[in-house]
Design a protein around this motif. Structure first.
Motif, PDB file in Angstrom:
ATOM      1  N   GLU A  64       0.859  -1.174   0.000  1.00 34.91           N
ATOM      2  CA  GLU A  64       0.000   0.000   0.000  1.00 34.91           C
ATOM      3  C   GLU A  64       0.897   1.226   0.000  1.00 34.91           C
ATOM      4  O   GLU A  64       2.123   1.089   0.115  1.00 34.91           O
ATOM      5  N   ARG A  65       0.325   2.373  -0.123  1.00 37.20           N
ATOM      6  CA  ARG A  65       1.123   3.602  -0.214  1.00 37.20           C
ATOM      7  C   ARG A  65       2.087   3.727   0.973  1.00 37.20           C
ATOM      8  O   ARG A  65       1.671   3.801   2.122  1.00 37.20           O
ATOM      9  N   GLY A  66       3.375   3.705   0.658  1.00 37.18           N
ATOM     10  CA  GLY A  66       4.411   3.884   1.665  1.00 37.18           C
ATOM     11  C   GLY A  66       4.675   2.672   2.540  1.00 37.18           C
ATOM     12  O   GLY A  66       5.402   2.764   3.518  1.00 37.18           O
ATOM     13  N   ARG A  67       4.132   1.517   2.192  1.00 37.00           N
ATOM     14  CA  ARG A  67       4.264   0.345   3.076  1.00 37.00           C
ATOM     15  C   ARG A  67       4.320  -0.944   2.265  1.00 37.00           C
ATOM     16  O   ARG A  67       3.537  -1.158   1.347  1.00 37.00           O
ATOM     17  N   VAL A  68       5.268  -1.818   2.628  1.00 33.62           N
ATOM     18  CA  VAL A  68       5.397  -3.139   2.013  1.00 33.62           C
ATOM     19  C   VAL A  68       5.605  -4.152   3.135  1.00 33.62           C
ATOM     20  O   VAL A  68       6.445  -3.958   4.009  1.00 33.62           O
ATOM     21  N   VAL A  96      17.786  -4.324   0.776  1.00 31.28           N
ATOM     22  CA  VAL A  96      17.292  -4.515  -0.589  1.00 31.28           C
ATOM     23  C   VAL A  96      15.773  -4.350  -0.661  1.00 31.28           C
ATOM     24  O   VAL A  96      15.255  -3.627  -1.511  1.00 31.28           O
ATOM     25  N   VAL A  97      15.058  -5.009   0.222  1.00 30.84           N
ATOM     26  CA  VAL A  97      13.595  -4.980   0.160  1.00 30.84           C
ATOM     27  C   VAL A  97      13.045  -3.679   0.741  1.00 30.84           C
ATOM     28  O   VAL A  97      12.026  -3.171   0.285  1.00 30.84           O
ATOM     29  N   GLY A  98      13.737  -3.121   1.710  1.00 32.69           N
ATOM     30  CA  GLY A  98      13.276  -1.878   2.328  1.00 32.69           C
ATOM     31  C   GLY A  98      13.147  -0.729   1.356  1.00 32.69           C
ATOM     32  O   GLY A  98      12.261   0.120   1.483  1.00 32.69           O
ATOM     33  N   GLY A  99      14.006  -0.705   0.362  1.00 27.18           N
ATOM     34  CA  GLY A  99      13.947   0.367  -0.634  1.00 27.18           C
ATOM     35  C   GLY A  99      12.718   0.305  -1.523  1.00 27.18           C
ATOM     36  O   GLY A  99      12.412   1.259  -2.235  1.00 27.18           O
ATOM     37  N   THR A 104       6.197   3.115  -4.020  1.00 28.59           N
ATOM     38  CA  THR A 104       4.764   3.093  -3.718  1.00 28.59           C
ATOM     39  C   THR A 104       4.241   4.507  -3.466  1.00 28.59           C
ATOM     40  O   THR A 104       3.036   4.718  -3.405  1.00 28.59           O
ATOM     41  N   ILE A 105       5.152   5.447  -3.284  1.00 33.72           N
ATOM     42  CA  ILE A 105       4.788   6.837  -3.028  1.00 33.72           C
ATOM     43  C   ILE A 105       5.054   7.709  -4.245  1.00 33.72           C
ATOM     44  O   ILE A 105       4.270   8.573  -4.580  1.00 33.72           O
ATOM     45  N   ASN A 106       6.186   7.450  -4.903  1.00 36.68           N
ATOM     46  CA  ASN A 106       6.633   8.307  -5.983  1.00 36.68           C
ATOM     47  C   ASN A 106       7.006   7.451  -7.186  1.00 36.68           C
ATOM     48  O   ASN A 106       7.946   6.672  -7.128  1.00 36.68           O
ATOM     49  N   PHE A 136       8.349   0.632   5.671  1.00 33.30           N
ATOM     50  CA  PHE A 136       7.509   1.783   5.393  1.00 33.30           C
ATOM     51  C   PHE A 136       8.364   3.002   5.175  1.00 33.30           C
ATOM     52  O   PHE A 136       9.476   3.106   5.669  1.00 33.30           O
ATOM     53  N   LYS A 137       7.848   3.896   4.395  1.00 32.92           N
ATOM     54  CA  LYS A 137       8.493   5.165   4.106  1.00 32.92           C
ATOM     55  C   LYS A 137       7.701   6.222   4.841  1.00 32.92           C
ATOM     56  O   LYS A 137       6.493   6.333   4.660  1.00 32.92           O
TER      57      LYS A 137
END
Length: 142
Positions: A64-68, A96-99, A104-106, A136-137
């Motif tokens: 979802e937006r800003g979250r994986v 790697v996955v955190g990026g 999801t935002i931009n 999450f971002k």
């Protein structure tokens, strides 16, 4: 105690320490993989090897937006000598996955860059155990 006696004690302590340390073993451990491949063999491998090695078996549970949110069963290839998930593999997954939360935002970016990573190791994860990861971002507003 005179200086000569003190020097002799220091020399003996250094000799005892050297006997406890096997510098060649350390050098070989750092310069070669357990399979015996040399660093030259590893350098010649394709650059896309790292991510599949770490991420193979990863399942995306939510985007979802800003979250994986992802999960994965710990594979044998990521174990340390104590037969639990290697701390370096954990940090590599986070990196790697955190990026992936950034796109999801931009839509202008494919990934983010890790500036600092802080991992708290709460318990060991052994082969076959399902681990979960949430990335999450933080959304900044102006």
């Amino acid at each position: 105690m005179c200086v000569e006696e003190e020097d002799e004690e220091v020399k003996q302590e250094i000799q005892n320490t050297k006997q406890l340390m096997d510098y060649e073993w350390v050098k070989n451990y750092l310069e070669k993989t357990r399979s015996g491949a040399s660093s030259n063999d590893i350098v010649s491998m394709p650059s896309s090897l790292f991510e599949p090695l770490i991420m193979s078996g990863l399942k995306v549970d939510l985007i979802e937006r800003g979250r994986v949110i992802c999960s994965m069963k710990v594979p044998p290839r990521l174990l340390n000598v104590d037969k639990s998930l290697h701390g370096g593999a954990i940090v590599a997954l986070v990196d790697v996955v955190g990026g992936t939360a950034f796109p999801t935002i931009n839509n202008d970016t494919n990934t983010g860059v890790s500036m600092e990573i802080n991992v708290s190791y709460l318990d060991a994860a052994c082969v076959g155990v399902c681990i979960g990861m949430e990335f999450f971002k933080c959304l900044a507003t102006r």
